[in-house]
Design a protein around this motif. Structure first.
Motif, PDB file in Angstrom:
ATOM      1  N   GLN A  96      42.475  23.575 -27.155  1.00 51.14           N
ATOM      2  CA  GLN A  96      41.109  24.030 -26.902  1.00 51.14           C
ATOM      3  C   GLN A  96      40.482  23.261 -25.744  1.00 51.14           C
ATOM      4  O   GLN A  96      39.777  23.839 -24.905  1.00 51.14           O
ATOM      5  N   LEU A  97      40.734  21.959 -25.692  1.00 49.87           N
ATOM      6  CA  LEU A  97      40.166  21.140 -24.621  1.00 49.87           C
ATOM      7  C   LEU A  97      40.718  21.567 -23.266  1.00 49.87           C
ATOM      8  O   LEU A  97      39.980  21.641 -22.280  1.00 49.87           O
ATOM      9  N   ALA A 156      41.720  24.532 -22.494  1.00 43.28           N
ATOM     10  CA  ALA A 156      41.087  25.815 -22.154  1.00 43.28           C
ATOM     11  C   ALA A 156      39.692  25.608 -21.583  1.00 43.28           C
ATOM     12  O   ALA A 156      39.260  26.337 -20.681  1.00 43.28           O
ATOM     13  N   ALA A 157      38.994  24.593 -22.111  1.00 37.63           N
ATOM     14  CA  ALA A 157      37.638  24.310 -21.624  1.00 37.63           C
ATOM     15  C   ALA A 157      37.646  23.527 -20.317  1.00 37.63           C
ATOM     16  O   ALA A 157      36.687  23.593 -19.549  1.00 37.63           O
ATOM     17  N   MET A 158      38.728  22.797 -20.065  1.00 37.09           N
ATOM     18  CA  MET A 158      38.853  21.973 -18.855  1.00 37.09           C
ATOM     19  C   MET A 158      40.178  22.313 -18.177  1.00 37.09           C
ATOM     20  O   MET A 158      41.148  21.556 -18.270  1.00 37.09           O
ATOM     21  N   SER A 193      37.598  29.633 -32.456  1.00 38.30           N
ATOM     22  CA  SER A 193      36.819  29.869 -31.244  1.00 38.30           C
ATOM     23  C   SER A 193      36.605  28.559 -30.504  1.00 38.30           C
ATOM     24  O   SER A 193      36.506  27.485 -31.097  1.00 38.30           O
ATOM     25  N   LEU A 194      36.516  28.641 -29.210  1.00 41.05           N
ATOM     26  CA  LEU A 194      36.432  27.461 -28.361  1.00 41.05           C
ATOM     27  C   LEU A 194      35.091  26.753 -28.566  1.00 41.05           C
ATOM     28  O   LEU A 194      34.033  27.347 -28.388  1.00 41.05           O
ATOM     29  N   LYS A 217      31.986  24.138 -27.733  1.00 46.77           N
ATOM     30  CA  LYS A 217      31.343  23.727 -26.490  1.00 46.77           C
ATOM     31  C   LYS A 217      31.778  22.313 -26.143  1.00 46.77           C
ATOM     32  O   LYS A 217      31.780  21.417 -26.991  1.00 46.77           O
ATOM     33  N   VAL A 218      32.181  22.115 -24.902  1.00 50.91           N
ATOM     34  CA  VAL A 218      32.675  20.807 -24.460  1.00 50.91           C
ATOM     35  C   VAL A 218      31.727  20.244 -23.401  1.00 50.91           C
ATOM     36  O   VAL A 218      31.476  20.890 -22.381  1.00 50.91           O
TER      37      VAL A 218
END
Length: 309
Positions: free
Chosen positions: A282-283, A285-287, A32-33, A35-36
């Motif tokens: 993952q990073l 996907a968050a950015m 799961s992604l 929190k960034v």
């Protein structure tokens, strides 16, 4: 005798089958992604990023990432990323140098047999044409010390070469992977560490200019002292220079590692490399606006600003 030959044939077929399977699609598992927290950055208005393309190797997608088409030609670009900053000019990696013909002969025979290379004007030549004097550079920062990232160092005498302590040890005591840079003799090495604290999920970092514009993080895997460089330019656009964590952008997008034979040839720690690929997936996907820049994906480099543009 026939039984021995049959047994050898079976072993050979099993080996070839296992090799073929290693080229088949295999997506790395992604948790799961997390929190960034995107850190602030204040790049000065005068700061610029330029891609300097300096050579290419011609191979196939199938050798770059699992699931790639073995019949699809791919350009593996070589070059350096130039950062012009009021506090100093940086060059990340160097691409092919003028003596690349000799340097190419230092790589594993299998890679020589499955690749062809083409010359382009070297980084040194392009800098000279742009009126930029390398002797004024703050540093050449190596994402890692493999031959295709250091070939052009011989054309930049005296320039400070920044590596962290793990990569410095790899250069001094490594195997054939660092034979080329050792052959250059005494370079102007500057060894740095990571005093700036956590950054985008990495436990340590080094904020080169103390303004968030150029932040280095340790990314041990492809080599012991590999790094990722996060660059933020005026206007807020962010880049991640990931070296050879993956060779083509699909490695992060899917995410997928290199095929088995490619990993065995070049990756120092396969497990750690896999973990970092997933982390960068993952990073991204968050950015979504983060531009991932593999060192050898010419398709990405062609979208970056060039000297003179």
């Amino acid at each position: 005798m026939k039984r021995i030959l049959l047994l050898l044939l079976i072993v050979l077929l099993i080996g070839l089958g296992a090799l073929a399977v290693s080229f088949m699609p295999a997506k790395l598992a992604v948790d799961s992604l997390p929190k960034v927290l995107v850190p602030s950055a204040n790049p000065p208005a005068e700061m610029r990023l330029y891609a300097i393309e300096a050579g290419k190797m011609l191979s196939q997608a199938g050798f770059a990432y699992r699931g790639g088409n073995i019949a699809e030609p791919r350009v593996f670009g070589m070059g350096g990323i130039l950062i012009k900053h009021p506090q100093g000019t940086l060059l990340f990696d160097t691409g092919f140098g003028k003596d690349v013909d000799a340097h190419f002969k230092t790589i594993p025979a299998l890679m020589q047999a499955t690749s062809k290379y083409e010359k382009e004007p070297t980084v040194a030549v392009q800098l000279h044409a742009a009126g930029i004097e390398p002797s004024t550079f703050k540093a050449v920062i190596l994402t890692h010390s493999h031959w295709d990232h250091v070939s052009g160092l011989a054309d930049l005498p005296g320039v400070p070469v920044w590596v962290n302590d793990q990569e410095m040890s790899f250069i001094k005591y490594g195997d054939d992977a660092t034979a080329l840079i050792r052959s250059f003799g005494k370079l102007n090495y500057r060894v740095y560490n990571f005093p700036s604290g956590p950054y985008l999920g990495f436990k340590k970092s080094y904020d080169v200019f103390d303004d968030g514009s150029v932040v280095l993080v340790p990314a041990s895997g492809h080599t012991p002292g590999s790094i990722i460089a996060f660059i933020t330019v005026p206007g807020g656009k962010r880049y991640a220079l990931i070296g050879d964590l993956v060779w083509q952008n699909e490695g992060v997008e899917i995410p997928a590692e290199k095929p088995w034979i490619s990993r065995k040839l070049v990756d120092w720690d396969e497990s750690r490399t896999r973990d970092l690929i997933v982390q960068m997936h993952q990073l991204k996907a968050a950015m979504p606006d983060l531009v991932i820049v593999p060192a050898h994906d010419r398709r990405v480099w062609d979208t970056l600003p060039k000297l003179g543009s």
